[in-house]
Scaffold this motif. Structure first.
Motif, PDB file in Angstrom:
ATOM      1  N   ILE A  27      -1.273  -8.165   2.588  1.00  0.00           N
ATOM      2  CA  ILE A  27      -1.173  -7.979   4.038  1.00  0.00           C
ATOM      3  C   ILE A  27       0.212  -7.467   4.407  1.00  0.00           C
ATOM      4  CG2 ILE A  27      -1.113  -9.198   6.259  1.00  0.00           C
ATOM      5  CD1 ILE A  27      -3.376 -11.010   5.087  1.00  0.00           C
ATOM      6  N   VAL A  28       1.241  -8.091   3.883  1.00  0.00           N
ATOM      7  CA  VAL A  28       2.618  -7.671   4.173  1.00  0.00           C
ATOM      8  C   VAL A  28       2.842  -6.235   3.722  1.00  0.00           C
ATOM      9  CG1 VAL A  28       5.055  -8.053   3.558  1.00  0.00           C
ATOM     10  CG2 VAL A  28       3.598  -9.986   4.204  1.00  0.00           C
ATOM     11  N   LYS A  29       2.374  -5.901   2.537  1.00  0.00           N
ATOM     12  CA  LYS A  29       2.524  -4.536   2.023  1.00  0.00           C
ATOM     13  C   LYS A  29       1.829  -3.534   2.941  1.00  0.00           C
ATOM     14  CE  LYS A  29       1.397  -1.664  -1.974  1.00  0.00           C
ATOM     15  NZ  LYS A  29       0.701  -1.632  -3.264  1.00  0.00           N
ATOM     16  N   ASN A  30       0.618  -3.842   3.380  1.00  0.00           N
ATOM     17  CA  ASN A  30      -0.126  -2.938   4.250  1.00  0.00           C
ATOM     18  C   ASN A  30       0.568  -2.777   5.607  1.00  0.00           C
ATOM     19  OD1 ASN A  30      -2.347  -1.222   4.918  1.00  0.00           O
ATOM     20  ND2 ASN A  30      -3.207  -2.906   6.088  1.00  0.00           N
ATOM     21  N   VAL A  31       1.014  -3.877   6.168  1.00  0.00           N
ATOM     22  CA  VAL A  31       1.705  -3.813   7.466  1.00  0.00           C
ATOM     23  C   VAL A  31       2.970  -2.965   7.360  1.00  0.00           C
ATOM     24  CG1 VAL A  31       3.022  -5.206   9.130  1.00  0.00           C
ATOM     25  CG2 VAL A  31       0.743  -5.936   8.430  1.00  0.00           C
ATOM     26  N   CYS A  32       3.763  -3.186   6.333  1.00  0.00           N
ATOM     27  CA  CYS A  32       5.048  -2.473   6.191  1.00  0.00           C
ATOM     28  C   CYS A  32       4.893  -1.035   5.700  1.00  0.00           C
ATOM     29  CB  CYS A  32       5.962  -3.242   5.250  1.00  0.00           C
ATOM     30  SG  CYS A  32       6.514  -4.814   5.925  1.00  0.00           S
ATOM     31  N   SER A  33       3.859  -0.766   4.926  1.00  0.00           N
ATOM     32  CA  SER A  33       3.694   0.574   4.358  1.00  0.00           C
ATOM     33  C   SER A  33       2.770   1.472   5.171  1.00  0.00           C
ATOM     34  CB  SER A  33       3.131   0.470   2.934  1.00  0.00           C
ATOM     35  OG  SER A  33       4.014  -0.243   2.112  1.00  0.00           O
ATOM     36  N   ASN A  34       1.867   0.886   5.950  1.00  0.00           N
ATOM     37  CA  ASN A  34       0.870   1.685   6.652  1.00  0.00           C
ATOM     38  C   ASN A  34       0.851   1.466   8.162  1.00  0.00           C
ATOM     39  OD1 ASN A  34      -0.231   2.879   4.249  1.00  0.00           O
ATOM     40  ND2 ASN A  34      -1.181   0.915   3.816  1.00  0.00           N
ATOM     41  N   VAL A  35       0.675   0.229   8.582  1.00  0.00           N
ATOM     42  CA  VAL A  35       0.449  -0.049  10.002  1.00  0.00           C
ATOM     43  C   VAL A  35       1.681   0.279  10.841  1.00  0.00           C
ATOM     44  CG1 VAL A  35      -0.122  -1.819  11.701  1.00  0.00           C
ATOM     45  CG2 VAL A  35      -1.299  -1.791   9.481  1.00  0.00           C
ATOM     46  N   LEU A  36       2.807  -0.350  10.556  1.00  0.00           N
ATOM     47  CA  LEU A  36       4.013  -0.106  11.360  1.00  0.00           C
ATOM     48  C   LEU A  36       4.486   1.341  11.267  1.00  0.00           C
ATOM     49  CD1 LEU A  36       5.853  -3.492  10.768  1.00  0.00           C
ATOM     50  CD2 LEU A  36       4.607  -2.776  12.823  1.00  0.00           C
ATOM     51  N   PRO A  37       4.518   1.946  10.070  1.00  0.00           N
ATOM     52  CA  PRO A  37       4.929   3.362  10.012  1.00  0.00           C
ATOM     53  C   PRO A  37       4.005   4.283  10.809  1.00  0.00           C
ATOM     54  CG  PRO A  37       5.139   2.395   7.849  1.00  0.00           C
ATOM     55  CD  PRO A  37       4.436   1.373   8.721  1.00  0.00           C
ATOM     56  N   PHE A  38       2.703   3.992  10.848  1.00  0.00           N
ATOM     57  CA  PHE A  38       1.798   4.819  11.643  1.00  0.00           C
ATOM     58  C   PHE A  38       2.236   4.822  13.098  1.00  0.00           C
ATOM     59  CE2 PHE A  38      -1.809   5.501  14.436  1.00  0.00           C
ATOM     60  CZ  PHE A  38      -2.382   6.645  13.906  1.00  0.00           C
ATOM     61  N   TRP A  39       2.510   3.645  13.658  1.00  0.00           N
ATOM     62  CA  TRP A  39       2.918   3.556  15.066  1.00  0.00           C
ATOM     63  C   TRP A  39       4.291   4.185  15.280  1.00  0.00           C
ATOM     64  CZ3 TRP A  39      -0.336   2.577  18.856  1.00  0.00           C
ATOM     65  CH2 TRP A  39      -1.558   2.015  18.511  1.00  0.00           C
ATOM     66  N   ILE A  40       5.174   4.046  14.329  1.00  0.00           N
ATOM     67  CA  ILE A  40       6.498   4.680  14.447  1.00  0.00           C
ATOM     68  C   ILE A  40       6.352   6.202  14.437  1.00  0.00           C
ATOM     69  CG2 ILE A  40       8.685   5.091  13.247  1.00  0.00           C
ATOM     70  CD1 ILE A  40       8.533   2.138  12.292  1.00  0.00           C
ATOM     71  N   ASP A  41       5.554   6.719  13.526  1.00  0.00           N
ATOM     72  CA  ASP A  41       5.444   8.170  13.336  1.00  0.00           C
ATOM     73  C   ASP A  41       4.592   8.865  14.396  1.00  0.00           C
ATOM     74  OD1 ASP A  41       7.005   7.884  11.068  1.00  0.00           O
ATOM     75  OD2 ASP A  41       5.301   7.937   9.684  1.00  0.00           O
ATOM     76  N   TYR A  42       3.569   8.188  14.921  1.00  0.00           N
ATOM     77  CA  TYR A  42       2.596   8.884  15.759  1.00  0.00           C
ATOM     78  C   TYR A  42       2.474   8.385  17.203  1.00  0.00           C
ATOM     79  CZ  TYR A  42       1.143  10.663  11.234  1.00  0.00           C
ATOM     80  OH  TYR A  42       1.121  11.239  10.000  1.00  0.00           O
ATOM     81  N   ALA A  43       2.916   7.178  17.505  1.00  0.00           N
ATOM     82  CA  ALA A  43       2.651   6.610  18.833  1.00  0.00           C
ATOM     83  C   ALA A  43       3.727   6.915  19.863  1.00  0.00           C
ATOM     84  CB  ALA A  43       2.471   5.100  18.728  1.00  0.00           C
ATOM     85  N   GLN A  44       4.917   7.275  19.423  1.00  0.00           N
ATOM     86  CA  GLN A  44       6.022   7.443  20.358  1.00  0.00           C
ATOM     87  C   GLN A  44       5.929   8.773  21.105  1.00  0.00           C
ATOM     88  OE1 GLN A  44       9.902   5.769  18.979  1.00  0.00           O
ATOM     89  NE2 GLN A  44       8.930   6.078  16.977  1.00  0.00           N
ATOM     90  N   ALA A  45       5.886   8.677  22.429  1.00  0.00           N
ATOM     91  CA  ALA A  45       5.841   9.863  23.282  1.00  0.00           C
ATOM     92  C   ALA A  45       7.274  10.302  23.612  1.00  0.00           C
ATOM     93  CB  ALA A  45       5.075   9.545  24.561  1.00  0.00           C
ATOM     94  N   PRO A  46       7.466  11.574  23.905  1.00  0.00           N
ATOM     95  CA  PRO A  46       8.813  12.080  24.209  1.00  0.00           C
ATOM     96  C   PRO A  46       9.446  11.442  25.446  1.00  0.00           C
ATOM     97  CG  PRO A  46       7.268  13.900  23.880  1.00  0.00           C
ATOM     98  CD  PRO A  46       6.474  12.636  23.856  1.00  0.00           C
ATOM     99  N   ASP A  47       8.628  10.877  26.351  1.00  0.00           N
ATOM    100  CA  ASP A  47       9.169  10.280  27.571  1.00  0.00           C
ATOM    101  C   ASP A  47       9.718   8.871  27.373  1.00  0.00           C
ATOM    102  OD1 ASP A  47       6.886   8.729  27.310  1.00  0.00           O
ATOM    103  OD2 ASP A  47       6.014   9.321  29.224  1.00  0.00           O
TER     104      ASP A  47
END
Length: 166
Positions: A27-47
């Protein structure tokens, strides 16, 4: 701890403990390697905010509405991730999320959390549902634990008071 329960307090056999520890590590590996990076890389809007809809391939729907619950969960997730892993990348997103959430989703006149805004920050649904307010309290309280930011604590307490009054 595993889901808030000390493994030492459980009455498990050695093989059950090994499975539990292995599951925790996955679970920790998945959260740190996949879940959190996905939100960091794709969820942030320019505003400075976070997209309301992201397709599975990471492409955001830029003009999609943004919800109070999603943004409160982003705030909680990255604050909790920082509290757990002490990684400054998570703290940066937690701080950004806290600022965006307070500036955009908190009704400064009547109290509460707006349910839905458009991508420009205009309120689309001003309903103040308990569901969104409780997630906001969780997120702001976790942010306070991570940063000792008094504004987060004050807003969380005010939201709680708003729930109690209404």
């Amino acid at each position: 701890l595993f889901f808030g329960i000390s493994i030492n307090s459980c009455k498990l056999g050695n093989s059950e403990i090994k499975v539990t520890v292995s599951l925790r590590n996955e679970i920790v590996k998945n959260v740190c390697s996949n879940v959190l990076p996905f939100w960091i890389d794709y969820a942030q809007a320019p505003d400075g905010g976070f997209y309301g809809t992201i397709l599975r391939n990471g492409i955001p729907i830029e003009d999609a509405p943004r919800g109070g619950v999603l943004n409160a969960r982003i705030l909680w997730s990255f604050s909790a991730a920082y509290n757990t892993f002490n990684d400054n990348r998570y703290l940066e997103i937690a701080n950004k999320s806290q600022r965006y959430f307070i500036d955009t989703f908190i009704d400064k006149i009547n109290g509460g959390v707006y349910w839905l805004i458009n991508s420009d920050g205009e309120v689309l649904n001003a309903s103040k549902y308990t569901y969104a307010m409780t997630y906001a309290i969780y997120g702001l309280a976790e942010h306070y634990l991570a940063t000792k930011n008094k504004e987060s604590l004050e807003v969380a307490v005010n939201l709680y008071k708003t729930l109690e009054v209404k």
